[in-house]
Scaffold this active site. Structure first.
Site, PDB file in Angstrom:
ATOM      1  CG  ASP A 283      14.234  -6.292  26.990  1.00 59.73           C
ATOM      2  OD1 ASP A 283      13.159  -6.903  26.871  1.00 59.73           O
ATOM      3  OD2 ASP A 283      15.246  -6.608  26.349  1.00 59.73           O
TER       4      ASP A 283
ATOM      5  CE  LYS B 164      13.180  -8.639  24.265  1.00 57.09           C
ATOM      6  NZ  LYS B 164      14.626  -8.706  24.536  1.00 57.09           N
TER       7      LYS B 164
ATOM      8  CB  CYS C 192      15.689  -4.989  23.096  1.00 53.94           C
ATOM      9  SG  CYS C 192      16.804  -6.380  23.392  1.00 53.94           S
TER      10      CYS C 192
HETATM   11  C1  VGL Z   1      19.657  -5.541  25.391  1.00 55.36           C
HETATM   12  C2  VGL Z   1      21.925  -5.542  25.342  1.00 55.36           C
HETATM   13  C3  VGL Z   1      21.947  -6.897  25.557  1.00 55.36           C
HETATM   14  C4  VGL Z   1      18.373  -4.762  25.314  1.00 55.36           C
HETATM   15  C5  VGL Z   1      19.649  -6.898  25.589  1.00 55.36           C
HETATM   16  O1  VGL Z   1      17.425  -5.101  26.024  1.00 55.36           O
HETATM   17  O2  VGL Z   1      18.337  -3.796  24.551  1.00 55.36           O
HETATM   18  N1  VGL Z   1      20.789  -4.877  25.264  1.00 55.36           N
HETATM   19  N2  VGL Z   1      20.811  -7.558  25.662  1.00 55.36           N
END
Ligand code: VGL
Length: 180
Positions: A9, A87, A128
């Site tokens: 991410d 995802k 994540c």
């Molecule tokens: C994430 C918070 C909300 C991440 C994803 O990528 O860790 N954190 N959604």
């Protein structure tokens, strides 16, 4: 047996200027770029949410599919990425783990690639990265968390540290980029 890098991410919305920005988001990019040449395979995950996802009841709207916010950080050496993993693509799917991917089965892909060790980097340590590393360990994959190539949201102070403890207890190994 291959060394595989899992970049989690590293998207605009999680980096400075984004809707769910993590301060160190840009600083870890050069570290990650430096690791790519040491790996046999490079995988990058993208949070890829539909508009109106129920996930946005907990979080600010972020990483909506096909928007600037969901694009990878432009400083990342994207031409060295072998496989993109999407995802959180369902309406009720938070998609914290890379293994929740819907465009491929990540577990099957890693097996096909003959994974020897998986190196997890990216954002965020307490969400994540945590979920992905824990799942990888559970699958019996030799999993390293690269401690200078991750960063936490830290909604509550200490969340990142807590996540590291949890990953350690689950059998994840920790390594610094210079030792890879
Ligand atoms: C994430 C918070 C909300 C991440 C994803 O990528 O860790 N954190 N959604």
């Amino acid at each position: 047996m291959k060394k595989i890098l899992l970049i989690v991410d590293l998207q605009n919305d999680f980096c400075p200027g984004g809707s769910l920005a993590i301060k160190e988001g840009n600083e870890i990019v050069p570290v990650i770029n430096g690791l790519m040449d040491k790996m046999d395979v490079v995988i990058a995950t993208q949070d890829w949410h539909p508009e109106g996802s129920t996930h946005f009841e907990k979080w600010p709207v972020h990483c909506v599919a096909n928007t600037t916010g969901s694009e990878l950080n432009p400083r990342l050496d994207a031409d060295k990425i072998d496989q993109i993993v999407l995802k959180g693509t369902g309406h009720d799917d938070p998609g914290y783990s890379a293994f929740d991917a819907t465009n491929i089965s990540l577990e099957a892909y890693l097996k096909e690639q003959n994974v020897g060790s998986l190196y997890v980097v990216g954002l965020a340590t307490d969400y994540c990265v945590r979920a992905s590393a824990l799942d990888a360990c559970k699958m019996g994959i030799h999993t390293y968390v690269v401690t200078d190539a991750i960063a936490a949201v830290d909604l509550e102070e200490g969340d990142g540290k807590k996540a590291l403890d949890e990953m350690y207890k689950a059998g994840c190994l920790f390594v610094e980029s210079k030792d890879i």
